[in-house]
Design an enzyme around this catalytic site. Sequence first.
Site, short mmCIF file in Angstrom:
data_model
loop_
_atom_site.label_atom_id
_atom_site.label_comp_id
_atom_site.label_asym_id
_atom_site.label_seq_id
_atom_site.Cartn_x
_atom_site.Cartn_y
_atom_site.Cartn_z
CG HIS A 306 5.03 -10.16 8.81
ND1 HIS A 306 5.68 -11.47 9.12
CD2 HIS A 306 5.94 -8.91 9.34
CE1 HIS A 306 7.00 -10.45 9.78
NE2 HIS A 306 6.80 -9.37 9.76
CG ASP A 363 8.52 -1.01 9.54
OD1 ASP A 363 8.86 -0.51 10.68
OD2 ASP A 363 9.51 -2.11 8.78
N1 ACO Z 1 -0.50 -4.80 -0.90
C1 ACO Z 1 -1.28 -5.03 -1.25
N2 ACO Z 1 -1.22 -6.89 -1.96
C2 ACO Z 1 -0.60 -7.26 -1.12
C3 ACO Z 1 0.37 -6.10 0.04
C4 ACO Z 1 0.81 -5.13 0.40
N3 ACO Z 1 1.13 -4.80 0.85
N4 ACO Z 1 0.66 -7.29 0.22
C5 ACO Z 1 1.13 -8.67 0.26
N5 ACO Z 1 0.33 -8.14 -0.86
C6 ACO Z 1 -0.67 -9.24 -1.86
C7 ACO Z 1 -0.03 -9.67 -3.54
O1 ACO Z 1 0.27 -9.79 -4.00
C8 ACO Z 1 -0.37 -11.90 -3.08
O2 ACO Z 1 -1.49 -11.33 -3.97
P1 ACO Z 1 -2.48 -12.44 -4.65
O3 ACO Z 1 -2.11 -13.93 -4.08
O4 ACO Z 1 -3.24 -12.06 -5.40
O5 ACO Z 1 -0.95 -12.22 -6.45
C9 ACO Z 1 -0.84 -12.17 -1.84
O6 ACO Z 1 -1.24 -10.91 -0.73
C10 ACO Z 1 0.74 -12.52 -0.97
O7 ACO Z 1 1.34 -11.81 -1.01
P2 ACO Z 1 3.29 -12.11 -1.26
O8 ACO Z 1 3.84 -11.41 -1.94
O9 ACO Z 1 2.55 -13.72 -1.44
O10 ACO Z 1 3.25 -11.90 0.42
P3 ACO Z 1 4.66 -12.59 0.63
O11 ACO Z 1 4.46 -13.25 2.78
O12 ACO Z 1 5.88 -12.93 0.22
O13 ACO Z 1 5.22 -10.78 1.24
C11 ACO Z 1 5.46 -8.74 1.85
C12 ACO Z 1 4.94 -10.61 2.78
C13 ACO Z 1 6.83 -9.05 1.86
C14 ACO Z 1 5.55 -7.87 3.64
C15 ACO Z 1 4.43 -8.01 1.91
O14 ACO Z 1 3.30 -8.55 2.32
C16 ACO Z 1 4.95 -6.53 1.07
O15 ACO Z 1 5.34 -6.00 -0.15
N6 ACO Z 1 4.41 -5.59 2.30
C17 ACO Z 1 4.22 -4.03 1.40
C18 ACO Z 1 6.15 -4.34 2.42
C19 ACO Z 1 6.12 -3.98 3.91
O16 ACO Z 1 5.52 -2.90 3.97
N7 ACO Z 1 7.45 -4.36 4.64
C20 ACO Z 1 7.11 -4.37 5.51
C21 ACO Z 1 7.23 -6.36 5.69
S1 ACO Z 1 7.31 -6.03 8.21
C22 ACO Z 1 9.45 -6.01 7.89
O17 ACO Z 1 10.22 -6.71 7.35
C23 ACO Z 1 9.63 -5.53 9.76
#
Ligand code: ACO
Length: 427
Positions: A306, A363
């Site tokens: 998140h 979610d």
């Molecule tokens: N699975 C695997 N790796 C992940 C995930 C995941 N779900 N989420 C983040 N990471 C990793 C990234 O690859 C990154 O790794 P790195 O530092 O080695 O490059 C690190 O964790 C940070 O991730 P970011 O994408 O920079 O985090 P950000 O805060 O921008 O993104 C987000 C948050 C979009 C929710 C992300 O965690 C994601 O894509 N999750 C899956 C989709 C999801 O469940 N979305 C619902 C959000 S809740 C809502 O809207 C109600």
Amino acid sequence: MANTASLKIDDKSYELPIITGVEDEVALDISKLRGMSGAITLDPGYKNTGSCSSAITFLDGEKGILRYRGYAIEELAEKADFLEVAFLLIFGELPTKEQYQKFHADIKKQSIVDEDVKKILDAFPKSAHPMGVLSSLTSALTSFNPSSVNVNSEEDMYRAIVKILGKFPVLVAWTLRKKQGLPLDYGDDDLGYVQNILKMMFKSPSGEYKQNKILIEALDKLLILHADHEQNCSTSTVRIVGSSHAGLFASISAGISALWGPLHGGANQAVLEMLEAIKADGGDTKKYMAKAKDKDDPFRLMGFGHRVYKNFDPRAKIIKKAADEVLGDLGVEDPILDIAKGLEKEALEDQYFVDRKLYPNVDFYSGIIYRAMDIPTEMFTVMFALGRLPGWIAQWREMRLNKEPIGRPRQLYVGSPSRSFVPMENR
Ligand code: ACO
């Protein structure tokens, strides 16, 4: 704390006002920085940028706190119903009994959708994604309710608010029924707001709809948990579209489009599709954990991570418990729930997820409940939109009442420097 922070660029120093929130959050006011220094701040994805001051929702991602108008989400999910929470978010206080009854009665009065909207609905193929249909129908409401909102009149604002709260559930139910080839259904004024939604969605054309207490409570809870989440992608969209003085329906329609994406509200659909894919592939959660960690593989564990919760998502805790209860009460045994629990356990113990503070979000479990309620997967994000509606309205109202300026970020230009036009024959 000091009143200002100093920023030094070359040999010049600039004083930036420090503003403190009621929970001691600290913000640097950079609104005059460009005027003083010529410099802008750069923050793609707004990870460190506050776009407004807001009195609606407080969340602390490190401590896992979420409050609507000061009330803890845990308490609201347990003790309030969705309409009470909607009133609280939009108007700032919990309603008295009289206020609640009037609010509900006013919403019911406004819940008729023009019959011509059905013609628009009919023009969509059955295969259309319900979020696209819902966004279009919400936008269409602008044409059927053309009177623009005079935001200086509380009465006008109130009318626009009860209008959308009345008509939106009808559009949601019609979107589902169209997809399922069922005749469209109308609400029943004798029912509660959430009961009415269930009836409009599920009533069979040939029989009575029997209300189920477990389903009403589950839906109430899910809608409350999704009702607001401060300046997320869709809410910021609603505020920014509304900031151009576009109307409420147009702003909400834009919010629905923003919510659709799999990185935001679309995640609940994506979670269930992922869990089903894992099941179809033999239920090997370890294989998918490895894929999620492999930087050469675009796969992400949907429902994990998140932008702001870096410890746990308080809503996920409530929803996990609710999923267990609802499935137990309905007597549903779902192997998908076992896969979800296995995946969660592995992720919570895995160094990659621990290091990046990736926890299950709201979610991860909501889709499992919706599935147990017989709501098709493609409708999950629509249900999220239904829950988020009061939050979007509250944020739009606050933005307009605060007379916020049009949203218009700056940029850092990195394209070609100035060059002369080359006629086509010389290219
Ligand atoms: N699975 C695997 N790796 C992940 C995930 C995941 N779900 N989420 C983040 N990471 C990793 C990234 O690859 C990154 O790794 P790195 O530092 O080695 O490059 C690190 O964790 C940070 O991730 P970011 O994408 O920079 O985090 P950000 O805060 O921008 O993104 C987000 C948050 C979009 C929710 C992300 O965690 C994601 O894509 N999750 C899956 C989709 C999801 O469940 N979305 C619902 C959000 S809740 C809502 O809207 C109600």
